[in-house]
Scaffold this motif. Structure first.
Motif, PDB file in Angstrom:
ATOM      1  N   SER A 159       1.198  -0.834  -0.537  1.00 16.32           N
ATOM      2  CA  SER A 159       0.023   0.019   0.440  1.00 16.32           C
ATOM      3  C   SER A 159       1.078   0.976  -0.054  1.00 16.32           C
ATOM      4  O   SER A 159       0.720   2.334  -0.819  1.00 16.32           O
ATOM      5  CB  SER A 159      -0.331   0.180   1.065  1.00 16.32           C
ATOM      6  N   VAL A 160       1.741   1.016   1.073  1.00 16.58           N
ATOM      7  CA  VAL A 160       2.372   2.397   1.165  1.00 16.58           C
ATOM      8  C   VAL A 160       3.663   2.775  -0.444  1.00 16.58           C
ATOM      9  O   VAL A 160       3.718   3.550  -1.158  1.00 16.58           O
ATOM     10  CB  VAL A 160       3.392   2.697   2.211  1.00 16.58           C
ATOM     11  N   GLU A 161       4.169   1.787  -0.401  1.00 11.14           N
ATOM     12  CA  GLU A 161       4.604   1.596  -2.176  1.00 11.14           C
ATOM     13  C   GLU A 161       3.947   2.480  -3.303  1.00 11.14           C
ATOM     14  O   GLU A 161       4.311   3.209  -4.267  1.00 11.14           O
ATOM     15  CB  GLU A 161       5.159   0.202  -2.264  1.00 11.14           C
ATOM     16  N   THR A 162       2.491   1.978  -3.347  1.00 12.50           N
ATOM     17  CA  THR A 162       1.735   2.120  -4.850  1.00 12.50           C
ATOM     18  C   THR A 162       1.141   3.246  -4.554  1.00 12.50           C
ATOM     19  O   THR A 162       1.438   4.698  -4.947  1.00 12.50           O
ATOM     20  CB  THR A 162       0.831   1.375  -4.076  1.00 12.50           C
ATOM     21  N   ALA A 163       1.111   4.253  -3.313  1.00 16.11           N
ATOM     22  CA  ALA A 163       0.985   5.518  -2.487  1.00 16.11           C
ATOM     23  C   ALA A 163       2.111   6.396  -3.061  1.00 16.11           C
ATOM     24  O   ALA A 163       2.008   7.606  -3.356  1.00 16.11           O
ATOM     25  CB  ALA A 163       0.611   5.209  -0.951  1.00 16.11           C
ATOM     26  N   ARG A 164       2.830   5.728  -2.493  1.00 18.13           N
ATOM     27  CA  ARG A 164       4.199   6.390  -3.422  1.00 18.13           C
ATOM     28  C   ARG A 164       4.713   6.672  -4.347  1.00 18.13           C
ATOM     29  O   ARG A 164       5.032   7.656  -5.636  1.00 18.13           O
ATOM     30  CB  ARG A 164       5.486   5.969  -2.559  1.00 18.13           C
ATOM     31  N   ASN A 165       4.289   5.587  -5.011  1.00 19.27           N
ATOM     32  CA  ASN A 165       3.929   5.427  -6.433  1.00 19.27           C
ATOM     33  C   ASN A 165       3.502   6.652  -7.092  1.00 19.27           C
ATOM     34  O   ASN A 165       3.238   7.607  -8.280  1.00 19.27           O
ATOM     35  CB  ASN A 165       4.077   4.341  -7.216  1.00 19.27           C
ATOM     36  N   ASN A 166       2.258   6.822  -7.147  1.00 15.29           N
ATOM     37  CA  ASN A 166       0.742   7.541  -7.026  1.00 15.29           C
ATOM     38  C   ASN A 166       1.564   9.139  -6.729  1.00 15.29           C
ATOM     39  O   ASN A 166       0.802   9.906  -8.084  1.00 15.29           O
ATOM     40  CB  ASN A 166      -0.393   7.085  -6.547  1.00 15.29           C
ATOM     41  N   ALA A 167       2.681   8.960  -5.914  1.00 15.37           N
ATOM     42  CA  ALA A 167       2.360  10.571  -5.039  1.00 15.37           C
ATOM     43  C   ALA A 167       3.650  10.788  -6.171  1.00 15.37           C
ATOM     44  O   ALA A 167       3.872  12.093  -6.896  1.00 15.37           O
ATOM     45  CB  ALA A 167       3.661  10.711  -4.476  1.00 15.37           C
ATOM     46  N   ARG A 168       4.396  10.151  -6.667  1.00  9.85           N
ATOM     47  CA  ARG A 168       5.273  10.219  -7.791  1.00  9.85           C
ATOM     48  C   ARG A 168       4.824  10.582  -8.913  1.00  9.85           C
ATOM     49  O   ARG A 168       5.105  11.957  -9.661  1.00  9.85           O
ATOM     50  CB  ARG A 168       6.366   8.978  -8.006  1.00  9.85           C
ATOM     51  N   MET A 169       4.122   9.877  -9.643  1.00 11.93           N
ATOM     52  CA  MET A 169       3.006  10.253 -10.800  1.00 11.93           C
ATOM     53  C   MET A 169       2.561  12.004 -10.724  1.00 11.93           C
ATOM     54  O   MET A 169       2.690  12.449 -11.475  1.00 11.93           O
ATOM     55  CB  MET A 169       1.561   8.952 -10.868  1.00 11.93           C
ATOM     56  N   VAL A 170       1.466  12.272  -9.477  1.00 14.94           N
ATOM     57  CA  VAL A 170       1.410  13.397  -9.081  1.00 14.94           C
ATOM     58  C   VAL A 170       1.930  14.477  -8.437  1.00 14.94           C
ATOM     59  O   VAL A 170       2.212  15.302  -7.912  1.00 14.94           O
ATOM     60  CB  VAL A 170       0.204  12.842  -8.359  1.00 14.94           C
TER      61      VAL A 170
END
Lengths: 472, 271, 313
Positions: free
Chosen positions: C86-97
């Motif tokens: 979850s945290v990794e996905t969240a961070r990837n999303n944060a990178r994307m945005v």
């Protein structure tokens, strides 16, 4: 006497003038504090996420590019000469691209052989007869320079496609300002922080004629797994423009448009960080998932600016590189200010023979290679490596050029044992628009962290330094 | 001769297409041998996004699908006045340098078979040599449909020994370039005298000869184009001159029907 | 704003919320294990169900044990809802945005990821577990703090908030759904030790013991618990609270964009349908059925938001 020219100490262990103030400051510092600062810098980079992805066996691994806290200092006088040369070279590259995609006068005049272009995959027929908005082909250029002594700088290569690394130039300075504010109050260093704004303005100045009102600029990235993604998001963020991927874009009403929460909105200028081949699956590589189908059609209809223009790779090819002195002279009518490294083109039989005879003293590079891969550094190679490379050369001579091993200058890095000289290069960043050429003072200094190594590429153990150009 | 042409390309899909593009080169240009009196390219189920002239001086248009469309019909029709120049198109024009037409493409790369075939061509002058080459290509590749597809390469065609006009053109181009001639692919229409409904669009090759400029060669029909040939688009190979090339999102089954009619208007004009 | 960015913000905040909720559930399970001794594996099975990760777990393990349940929920890469994923996905999303976030927000998310990745690099021992779980919750709070303190209250913030409350409502509803039988009036053998533990579990897993006490006093009763978690207007994890926040934020979007879309009608309907009854009516209707209906309405709303704001092609 040292073997190499050191930019801090010259050839005779005497601090050179541009480094005087820094040297005084450094003498007064506790090594322990500096070591702590070095770690602090790394932590800052890690937190900010200034990483690049390295593709390993299973998954992408994010790595930091090592940062060295000792700045590389260039005097105002040195810089003036360099920037004049860069300006001249970049103008010549643009003129060359215009010519090569229109009347090919330089070939008709016999200044470069037709074969250099004819079979060159970087020559993009789709660009023939196309006039890019504003007449600019290479909006963003990086010129790689090396220094060999007090007065001599060579251009190692031109990067006219999508030069990367400018975010490191900016973050390195930001980090130094945060860690050593006192240094900057002692020494007057020309600022680099204006780059994103200048980039935005220079892109906007190249908007298509059909664009009324303030142009919409966007940065096109292959996505978060690309090795330079950090830079893409950094630049979009600092410019205050959208960071888009191919999947965000469509052709709508004859324009390239991005999918926003409120519908499709047209884009006027696209700073793309995707290679030509992948930019348009309708016109180029049909398997590309990264690009925008039809964008070349919109471009050719004059309704979007693509920066840099497709097909610009023909100008920074290593084989074309060897003709740069001719190219500069042909289009500017002046002798090239910056020197080219003497280059043997292995497709010429005499040159090939010379290269084969002197392999152990030369650097041999692939014509289309980059990132320091596929090259041979004669003096540091084993007999076996030399023999293997000789076979490659004989099999595909067209694929290689060779250059003498240059005595690259060194700049000290901060090690556990104190200062130690390491080889460096320099990549200044240049913006081109109808309003003129804008060169950010300094650029990115890459440093080979391994003692004696000449390879500065980050993918092969290179680091970076803050680069100072002193005020007059 | 006055020809009326109607070329209808119809795409049908099982599922509605959310987004898709078709890039078309369907508009002929007036040349020495042909005068385009009237022409229109229209679309049902989509809209015209833009148009431009490409590096081969072809008129290119980009059409998009209407969202949710299950079919797209592209209709190109018009009236062209032709005269017989015995295949001679004339001097090279435009920014695209002549030497570029000696560039290999994946479909026209001369391998061993092409090189050997090219060697067998004989003639007293360039034109004689090329006519002989055309005959040699035809004897190596007999006209047969269904044996090749639009992405077959010249070498594959020679290996199969069978093909259609596109394949003859590719083999001929590969050989001509190997012999040092600039050569290009032409897509267009041919009025076959015995019928009005043509089976498909036609394709042939043009080679640049110093004395005459570009000259056409229609391998399967063993002649240089005359007043029954309408030239529409040219390029290094099929992909650069293709009448239609598309890009769709999603994978839905596509059903394509093409109907081409070419009819002589001579009678109606004289009445 | 790009549709993709809106989607990235929405999913970033959902995933962050999810990692925090999962950590909280593990804490609850651990607490029960400590109070009930050896006989706690059955409780872990129900915790896996609550976190909606039991089928993946069953595919990997034959039996449920404390160790494998915790490892599955905390750090298994095969479990997309594990804290680490979850945290990794969240961070990837944060990178994307990244361009939509302030420097501080991005740094907080990135630091959370780096820290949690480090903590979960290997199996967490029982001794270290409390500290690890506390850090996960703390990191999540830092991120929330950075968002609260530095983000402009525009569409960026709205999508973040909508994501947070969608995930939270979903989480609270699932907790209730797995445990609903212990809240049913006829099933409860009032005052038995077992039920006390179950009820406490429910309150703990949404960090609501204190809040419940302030609202309903010391007596833990099923009707009040249900009332508190479903309908209380001040309890920040109740369905009612979450829904009203979603409605507020969708409202801000509508006024910002000058356009009401189906999402707005959808949340209005949802609020009317589920939040305007009293708790007895809900029990009459059937608690389980009510929650199932709610979850499906919530999923519909999520899909509608995706469409209205063009998250995907």
């Amino acid at each position: 006497m040292t073997e190499y020219f050191d930019e801090m100490w010259g050839l005779s262990q005497q601090t050179r003038a541009p480094y005087k103030k820094f040297s005084e400051w450094f003498e007064g510092e506790e090594p322990a504090r500096l070591r702590a600062k070095q770690r602090e810098a790394e932590e800052l980079f890690r937190l900010t996420g200034i990483t690049f992805n390295v593709y390993g066996r299973d998954e992408a691994e994010e790595r930091l590019i090592p940062f060295d806290i000792i700045p590389r200092v260039i005097s105002a006088r040195e810089w003036k000469k360099l920037s004049k040369g860069i300006d001249q070279r970049v103008r010549a590259i643009n003129a060359f691209l215009h010519d090569i995609y229109h009347r090919q006068e330089i070939i008709r005049a016999g200044r470069i052989p037709r074969e250099m272009i004819e079979k060159n995959e970087a020559y993009l027929p789709h660009m023939i007869g196309v006039r890019p908005p504003g007449g600019i082909y290479t909006h963003i250029v990086g010129i790689d320079l090396v220094r060999t002594d007090e007065d001599t700088f060579y251009v190692l290569e031109d990067n006219a496609r999508t030069p990367s690394g400018v975010s490191y130039m900016l973050e390195n300075r930001e980090t130094m300002l945060q860690m050593f504010p006192e240094l900057f109050s002692k020494t007057r260093v020309q600022p680099v922080s204006g780059y994103p704004r200048a980039l935005q303005q220079s892109l906007a100045a190249c908007a298509p004629e059909s664009c009324n009102g303030p142009p919409t600029v966007a940065v096109l990235t292959p996505g978060i797994y690309n090795s330079a993604y950090y830079e893409h998001s950094f630049l979009a963020d600092k410019m205050g423009v959208e960071l888009v991927e191919g999947s965000d874009l469509r052709i709508v009403d004859g324009h390239v448009a991005m999918r926003t929460t409120r519908g499709y909105q047209p884009i006027d200028v696209l700073y793309r960080r995707i290679d030509d081949d992948f930019i348009d699956p309708l016109n180029f590589n049909p398997d590309s998932m990264l690009g925008v189908p039809g964008i070349m059609d919109v471009y050719r209809a004059g309704r979007i600016t693509i920066a840099n223009a497709p097909g610009g790779g023909i100008s920074d090819d290593k084989a074309i590189y060897s003709y740069m002195p001719e190219i500069v002279e042909f289009y500017t009518g002046e002798k090239a200010i910056l020197e080219n490294v003497p280059t043997w083109r292995c497709n010429e039989p005499d040159s090939l023979q010379y290269v084969l005879d002197n392999l152990k003293d030369l650097v041999v590079k692939e014509v289309h290679g980059s990132g320091g891969y596929g090259m041979l550094i004669g003096p540091t190679s084993s007999k076996k490596e030399l023999a293997e490379f000789e076979a490659k050369l004989r099999a595909r001579p067209n694929n290689y050029i060779a250059q003498p091993t240059l005595s690259l200058s060194t700049v000290p890095i901060f090690t556990k044992a104190g200062l130690a000289p390491r080889h460096v290069d320099l990549r200044p960043y240049v913006l081109v628009s109808p309003d003129g050429v804008n060169i950010t003072p300094g650029g990115l200094t890459r440093v080979a962290l391994k003692k004696g190594s000449l390879v500065v590429n980050s993918s092969q153990g290179g680091g970076t330094k803050d680069t100072w150009v002193l005020e007059d | 001769m006055l020809l009326r042409i109607s070329h209808v390309t119809k795409y049908n899909y099982d599922e509605p297409v959310d987004y898709g593009l078709q890039q078309v080169r369907l508009t002929p240009k007036s040349t020495r041998a042909q005068t385009v009196l009237q022409w229109s390219t229209t679309v049902d189920g989509g809209k015209r996004e833009l148009g431009f002239e490409d590096h081969n001086r072809n008129t290119v248009e980009l059409f998009s699908f209407d969202p949710g469309a299950k079919s797209l019909v592209v209709r190109a029709e018009g009236l062209v006045q032709l005269s017989n120049t015995h295949g001679v198109v004339g001097p090279h024009e435009g920014h695209t340098p002549l030497w570029l037409f000696q560039r290999d493409t994946p479909q026209t790369k001369a391998g061993k078979a092409c090189r050997e075939l090219a060697k067998t061509a004989e003639g007293e002058n360039d034109l004689g040599l090329l006519h002989d080459l055309s005959a040699k290509v035809l004897s190596a590749v007999s006209y047969e449909t269904g044996e090749t597809n639009s992405s077959s390469t010249a070498e594959e065609v020679l290996a199969a020994g069978k093909g259609v006009c596109q394949d003859h053109a590719h083999v001929f181009i590969a050989c001509a370039r190997h012999l040092g001639f600039p050569a290009r692919y032409v897509s267009g229409y041919l009025m076959m005298e015995d019928r009005e409904e043509q089976e498909a669009t036609h394709a042939w090759a043009e080679v640049h000869v110093d004395a005459l400029g570009w000259v056409g060669f229609d391998v399967p029909n063993e002649i240089s184009p005359d007043e029954r040939y309408v030239r529409v688009a040219t390029g290094l190979d099929y992909s650069e001159a293709a009448p239609v090339s598309g890009h769709l999102y999603g994978s839905t089954a596509e059903n394509l029907t093409v109907s081409v009619t070419v009819s002589s208007q001579q009678q109606s004009q004289s009445q | 704003m790009l549709g993709k960015t809106a989607g990235g913000l929405f999913w970033m905040s959902r995933q962050l919320e999810r990692s925090e909720n999962t950590a909280r559930m593990i804490e609850t399970g651990q607490r029960i294990a400590l109070t009930r001794g050896a006989d706690s594996d059955g409780e872990w099975a129900s915790i896996l169900r609550t976190a909606a990760v039991s089928s993946g777990h069953a595919a990997k393990y034959d039996t449920v044990t404390r160790e494998n349940a915790i490892d599955w929920m905390l750090r298994d890469k095969a479990n997309p809802s594990s804290v680490l994923c979850s945290v990794e996905t969240a961070r990837n999303n944060a990178r994307m945005v990244r361009t939509a976030l302030t420097h501080e927000c991005w740094e907080a998310v990135n630091a959370a990821y780096l820290r949690i990745k480090e903590l979960l690099a290997r199996r967490v021992s029982e001794r270290d577990l409390p500290q690890v779980l506390a850090t996960i919750r703390q990191r999540s709070a830092f991120v929330r703090g950075a968002m609260h303190g530095t983000l402009l209250r525009n569409d960026i913030y709205d999508f973040i908030r909508i994501g947070t409350f969608m995930e939270r409502a979903d989480n609270t509803a699932r907790i209730l759904d797995v445990k609903y039988y212990v809240l049913l009036p006829m099933a409860s053998s009032v005052g038995s030790r077992l039920d006390n533990v179950q009820w406490e579990t429910i309150l703990r897993s949404v960090s609501a013991e204190g809040g419940y006490r302030m609202t309903h006093g010391h007596k833990i009763r099923p009707r009040e618990i249900a009332q508190f978690l479903l309908l209380d207007k001040r309890m920040p994890r109740s369905l009612n609270f979450c829904c009203s926040k979603i409605r507020d934020n969708l409202g801000y979007l509508a006024s910002d964009y000058g356009e009401r879309l189906d999402s707005q009608s959808c949340i209005d309907t949802l609020c009317r349908r589920f939040m305007s009854h009293d708790i007895d009516a809900i029990f009459d209707y059937g608690l389980h059925e009510y929650i199932q209906d709610f979850l499906s309405a919530l999923a519909d709303l999520s899909r509608q938001i995706e469409i209205d704001y063009r998250f995907y092609e």
